[in-house]
Scaffold this motif. Structure first.
Motif, PDB file in Angstrom:
ATOM      1  N   LEU A  17       3.831   7.548   1.880  1.00 38.70           N
ATOM      2  CA  LEU A  17       4.095   6.519   2.886  1.00 38.70           C
ATOM      3  C   LEU A  17       3.977   5.142   2.245  1.00 38.70           C
ATOM      4  CD1 LEU A  17       1.931   8.012   5.784  1.00 38.70           C
ATOM      5  CD2 LEU A  17       4.426   8.075   5.629  1.00 38.70           C
ATOM      6  N   PHE A  18       4.781   4.184   2.741  1.00 43.30           N
ATOM      7  CA  PHE A  18       4.836   2.857   2.139  1.00 43.30           C
ATOM      8  C   PHE A  18       4.596   1.772   3.189  1.00 43.30           C
ATOM      9  CE2 PHE A  18       7.474   5.656  -0.365  1.00 43.30           C
ATOM     10  CZ  PHE A  18       7.216   5.300  -1.681  1.00 43.30           C
ATOM     11  N   ILE A  28       0.858  -1.188   0.000  1.00 43.55           N
ATOM     12  CA  ILE A  28       0.000   0.000   0.000  1.00 43.55           C
ATOM     13  C   ILE A  28       0.890   1.233   0.000  1.00 43.55           C
ATOM     14  CG2 ILE A  28      -1.747   1.314   1.270  1.00 43.55           C
ATOM     15  CD1 ILE A  28      -2.726  -1.317   2.477  1.00 43.55           C
ATOM     16  N   ILE A  29       0.564   2.193  -0.853  1.00 40.60           N
ATOM     17  CA  ILE A  29       1.274   3.476  -0.917  1.00 40.60           C
ATOM     18  C   ILE A  29       0.246   4.577  -0.705  1.00 40.60           C
ATOM     19  CG2 ILE A  29       2.715   5.001  -2.322  1.00 40.60           C
ATOM     20  CD1 ILE A  29       3.512   2.489  -3.957  1.00 40.60           C
ATOM     21  N   ALA A  30       0.503   5.463   0.246  1.00 41.47           N
ATOM     22  CA  ALA A  30      -0.412   6.575   0.511  1.00 41.47           C
ATOM     23  C   ALA A  30       0.230   7.884   0.076  1.00 41.47           C
ATOM     24  CB  ALA A  30      -0.768   6.632   1.996  1.00 41.47           C
ATOM     25  N   TRP A  57      10.317   6.160   5.817  1.00 37.99           N
ATOM     26  CA  TRP A  57       9.259   6.387   4.830  1.00 37.99           C
ATOM     27  C   TRP A  57       7.989   5.604   5.151  1.00 37.99           C
ATOM     28  CZ3 TRP A  57      12.282   5.784  -0.471  1.00 37.99           C
ATOM     29  CH2 TRP A  57      13.219   6.829  -0.561  1.00 37.99           C
ATOM     30  N   SER A  58       7.917   4.998   6.315  1.00 37.71           N
ATOM     31  CA  SER A  58       6.786   4.116   6.615  1.00 37.71           C
ATOM     32  C   SER A  58       5.820   4.704   7.628  1.00 37.71           C
ATOM     33  CB  SER A  58       7.308   2.773   7.148  1.00 37.71           C
ATOM     34  OG  SER A  58       8.053   2.966   8.343  1.00 37.71           O
ATOM     35  N   GLY A  59       6.104   5.892   8.158  1.00 36.32           N
ATOM     36  CA  GLY A  59       5.208   6.505   9.125  1.00 36.32           C
ATOM     37  C   GLY A  59       5.095   5.746  10.426  1.00 36.32           C
ATOM     38  N   ARG A  60       6.145   5.024  10.797  1.00 38.81           N
ATOM     39  CA  ARG A  60       6.141   4.286  12.066  1.00 38.81           C
ATOM     40  C   ARG A  60       6.398   5.220  13.250  1.00 38.81           C
ATOM     41  NH1 ARG A  60       5.968  -1.172  12.305  1.00 38.81           N
ATOM     42  NH2 ARG A  60       6.554  -2.419  10.485  1.00 38.81           N
ATOM     43  N   ILE A  61       5.825   4.878  14.380  1.00 39.37           N
ATOM     44  CA  ILE A  61       6.176   5.506  15.646  1.00 39.37           C
ATOM     45  C   ILE A  61       7.418   4.767  16.151  1.00 39.37           C
ATOM     46  CG2 ILE A  61       5.464   5.955  18.015  1.00 39.37           C
ATOM     47  CD1 ILE A  61       4.006   7.662  15.956  1.00 39.37           C
ATOM     48  N   LYS A  62       8.527   5.487  16.298  1.00 36.55           N
ATOM     49  CA  LYS A  62       9.816   4.852  16.553  1.00 36.55           C
ATOM     50  C   LYS A  62      10.120   4.703  18.043  1.00 36.55           C
ATOM     51  CE  LYS A  62      12.195   6.576  12.407  1.00 36.55           C
ATOM     52  NZ  LYS A  62      13.348   7.382  11.942  1.00 36.55           N
ATOM     53  N   ASN A 120      12.117  13.718  -1.321  1.00 36.15           N
ATOM     54  CA  ASN A 120      11.890  14.714  -0.278  1.00 36.15           C
ATOM     55  C   ASN A 120      10.500  14.555   0.346  1.00 36.15           C
ATOM     56  OD1 ASN A 120      12.822  17.315   1.045  1.00 36.15           O
ATOM     57  ND2 ASN A 120      10.899  17.999   0.152  1.00 36.15           N
ATOM     58  N   ASP A 121       9.492  14.299  -0.488  1.00 37.36           N
ATOM     59  CA  ASP A 121       8.129  14.145   0.031  1.00 37.36           C
ATOM     60  C   ASP A 121       7.988  12.878   0.870  1.00 37.36           C
ATOM     61  OD1 ASP A 121       7.301  16.500  -0.996  1.00 37.36           O
ATOM     62  OD2 ASP A 121       5.984  15.692  -2.531  1.00 37.36           O
ATOM     63  N   ALA A 122       8.751  11.839   0.531  1.00 35.30           N
ATOM     64  CA  ALA A 122       8.748  10.633   1.365  1.00 35.30           C
ATOM     65  C   ALA A 122       9.363  10.939   2.728  1.00 35.30           C
ATOM     66  CB  ALA A 122       9.508   9.511   0.678  1.00 35.30           C
ATOM     67  N   ALA A 123      10.447  11.727   2.735  1.00 36.94           N
ATOM     68  CA  ALA A 123      11.087  12.103   4.002  1.00 36.94           C
ATOM     69  C   ALA A 123      10.154  12.956   4.859  1.00 36.94           C
ATOM     70  CB  ALA A 123      12.385  12.855   3.733  1.00 36.94           C
ATOM     71  N   GLU A 124       9.312  13.794   4.201  1.00 36.25           N
ATOM     72  CA  GLU A 124       8.389  14.669   4.932  1.00 36.25           C
ATOM     73  C   GLU A 124       7.014  14.021   5.128  1.00 36.25           C
ATOM     74  OE1 GLU A 124       8.306  18.543   3.168  1.00 36.25           O
ATOM     75  OE2 GLU A 124      10.451  18.866   3.472  1.00 36.25           O
ATOM     76  N   LYS A 125       6.900  12.732   4.747  1.00 39.01           N
ATOM     77  CA  LYS A 125       5.712  11.912   4.988  1.00 39.01           C
ATOM     78  C   LYS A 125       4.494  12.333   4.175  1.00 39.01           C
ATOM     79  CE  LYS A 125       7.263  10.995   9.697  1.00 39.01           C
ATOM     80  NZ  LYS A 125       6.910  10.897  11.124  1.00 39.01           N
ATOM     81  N   HIS A 126       4.724  12.864   2.991  1.00 36.47           N
ATOM     82  CA  HIS A 126       3.626  13.096   2.059  1.00 36.47           C
ATOM     83  C   HIS A 126       3.427  11.871   1.167  1.00 36.47           C
ATOM     84  CE1 HIS A 126       3.581  17.095   3.559  1.00 36.47           C
ATOM     85  NE2 HIS A 126       4.750  17.398   3.059  1.00 36.47           N
TER      86      HIS A 126
END
Length: 650
Positions: A456-457, A358-360, A473-478, A448-454
């Protein structure tokens, strides 16, 4: 008296017991104090001093020469870096070769004073310089291998320099490039070996031996930064290697891959970045993207026969919604957790298809693409990134909202399908555009957009997902060893008001003498625009209304809330994702503002005068203006656009 007639006088030898010998009328000889050094001793000392003077003079002379060579290496490295910044990979490769030669010469110069390593105090600094030079050489080797890997793809990536895939159509070039990736991928092993060797060298360097005052303070800081960068690079390559190795497969080199693309409307913010409005299934064959199907999220929801009772968060804060819909499933701030829940519901739909991940994406990513490509035609409409005075927002955002949100007096099926049409048209324009002019900026924008979470994978392949996680790039809570902070907002029934909200954050640390830490986080939300016409009967486009904001602030597990101000409900303390979080709710009116403050005790003390802090930004938000204070003194000020690590000196 001896045979020559002289009296024999005993100067040495053991003292005899008994009465001393009678020396007659001879004059007594009085003992003189011994000389500390004789003439010969002074001569020896003089020679030693002269040798030491010459020795240290030689070291100083060589040190000045080595310093001059180090400046040459620095200047040459800067030339190589500038070439890389200008996206000229071929020139960067040439300059890196020169930099390596200069660095190797510098290390040979260190060999001329290698013996000085054994000198107390001085030797450790010479060893550090040698280790850092060696680490630099390994780093250059890794950069050269990387450049060699990129040069064949220069034309596809929009880099300066003639690549290997210049013939045929854009799709033909992409297919050829993806097929050849398997030959390039093994080079990641060579890069990893060089980065690991650089880390081993930097591990021998101790920044703590450098004074923390005057000009030495900067040196100490630079060495610490170099160690951190090297360590992070080694970890990133190690964790990212599985993704690189499987990249040809993910791009459908041998077999087509399918990805479900979710469109998150960040103007109606939700925990993972926005309200889920639209989805599409992309098929990737040898790097070329096709759209197999697309529809709005309501159609997918309606295809699922059974909907259980809504989540307690929905029941409490989202008016008139009593069942759990897939469009409201992204409630966890952790994108991977939310997508696990999405997959569970998606599997129940007859519209489901087998997917490989899934890619958002959000509206900001779409705007950034159109800013590069220019106007895009889709469904008989023109979409641009120019400011539209009707909404004080990019025209493409306004046009999408008109198509998907504005009430009409007729049945409009698949009203959000325009999103799919726009994405397809954007991809087609990108393929037909000049690679030299557009593909490089497009590629860099995506990174850049992946780094800024625009973007997500969430990928099915565990090795590839590990690499995505390493790139953040996965939007995980670390997990994090130190202080942690993540502010997560959800717009529950406040129209598209996040389009107008401006957010700022102030962080205050109050550290006691024994190292205990009390922290205050103050968040301010401003909406400088007026109300929209939200009368559905009049057909108004409701963009700006009262923001109904559900908030969770994630902090280190075990933190204790001391006081709070600004919530319209009682703040609750809960646990999730290995963190403690504070749950609240407040509203923000158009032409108004609101603030909320949390003061809490951290569950640990400051160690060694340094407090590491990780701030994770929520997906879908452009930026948060941020200031950090320690005991009343401002120590940091920045725009939070991506996750950020700070090492605060206490």
């Amino acid at each position: 008296m001896d045979d020559s007639g002289f009296k024999k006088i005993e100067f040495d030898g053991p003292k005899k017991e008994g009465k001393p010998k009678n020396l007659g009328n001879s004059t007594s000889i009085q003992a003189r104090p011994p000389k500390l050094f004789g003439n010969k001793g002074l001569s020896v000392i003089g020679v030693v001093v002269a040798i030491l003077v010459l020795f240290f003079a030689f070291i100083a002379w060589r040190a000045f020469a080595i310093y001059g060579d180090s400046q040459k290496v620095y200047k040459q490295a800067k030339v190589a870096a500038d070439a890389a910044k200008n996206q000229n990979v071929v020139l960067a490769r040439e300059e890196l070769t020169k930099t390596k030669a200069a660095a190797e010469n510098l290390r040979r110069q260190f060999g001329t004073i290698g013996f000085a390593r054994f000198i107390p105090f001085l030797g450790s600094y010479i060893s550090d310089a040698d280790h850092m030079t060696a680490a630099g050489i390994h780093g250059i080797n890794a950069a050269v291998v990387t450049a060699d890997s990129l040069i064949p793809y220069a034309d596809l990536l929009g880099l300066k320099g003639k690549g290997s895939f210049t013939g045929g159509s854009a799709e033909d070039r992409i297919r050829t490039a993806v097929k050849s990736l398997s030959k390039v991928v093994p080079k990641i092993d060579d890069i990893e070996l060089e980065i690991a060797a650089a880390k081993r060298e930097m591990d021998q360097v101790n920044p703590g031996r450098y004074p923390n005052f005057g000009p030495f303070k900067k040196i100490r800081s630079q060495i610490s930064s170099a160690k951190t960068i090297t360590s992070d690079a080694a970890l990133a390559v190690e964790q990212g290697k599985p993704l690189i190795k499987i990249l040809p497969e993910l791009l459908g080199a041998d077999k087509a891959k399918k990805y479900l693309v979710l469109f998150q409307n960040d103007k109606e913010l939700r925990p993972t970045g926005g309200f889920l409005t639209y989805y599409s299934v992309f098929r990737v064959e040898q790097g070329v993207i096709h759209i197999d199907s697309s529809n709005d999220i309501y159609t997918l929801d309606n295809s699922i026969s059974y909907h259980p009772k809504a989540d307690p968060i929905i029941l409490k804060y989202l008016p008139k919604v009593y069942t759990q819909n897939i469009r409201d499933i992204n409630l966890s701030p952790d994108f991977i957790v939310s997508m696990g829940n999405f997959r569970t519901y998606y599997a129940k739909s007859p519209l489901k298809t087998e997917i490989d991940g899934i890619i958002a994406i959000d509206t900001q990513f779409v705007v950034h693409l159109i800013q590069i490509l220019g106007a895009v035609q889709a469904d008989g409409q023109t979409f641009t990134a120019k400011e539209d005075p009707q909404c004080n927002c990019p025209q493409v955002v306004y046009q999408l909202e008109v198509n998907t949100t504005k009430p009409v007096n007729y049945v409009k099926s698949n009203r959000k399908g325009i999103v799919g049409d726009l994405l397809y048209a954007t991809m087609q324009k990108a393929l037909k555009s000049s690679p030299k002019l557009y593909w490089g900026p497009l590629f860099q924008t995506a990174i850049n957009d992946a780094a800024e979470k625009h973007i997500l994978f969430s990928l099915n392949d565990s090795g590839a997902q590990k690499g995505i996680d390493a790139l953040a790039w996965s939007g995980r809570i670390k997990s994090f060893d130190g202080d942690y902070q993540h502010v997560n907002d959800a717009n529950f029934g406040g129209a598209k008001s996040n389009m107008y909200i401006k957010e700022s954050m102030r962080i205050d640390y109050d550290v006691s003498q024994n190292g205990e830490i009390k922290k205050t986080v103050m968040l301010e939300y401003k909406n400088p625009y007026k109300y929209s016409d939200c009368n559905l009967e009049s057909g108004g486009l409701c963009l700006n209304a009262i923001l109904r904001n559900f908030q969770r602030v994630y902090v280190p597990e075990g933190s204790t809330l001391v006081s709070s101000k600004g919530s319209q409900v009682k703040i609750e303390t809960k646990k999730d994702l290995g963190k403690t979080y504070f749950e609240s709710y407040f509203t923000v009116n158009p032409l108004g503002k609101a603030s909320i403050t949390y003061t809490y005790q951290l569950p640990f003390k400051v160690k060694d005068g340094i407090l590491p802090l990780l701030i994770q930004k929520q997906p879908g938000i452009e930026l948060i203006t941020t200031e950090v204070y320690v005991n009343g003194k401002k120590v940091e000020a920045f725009d939070l656009r991506a996750d950020r690590v700070l090492n605060l000196k206490i």
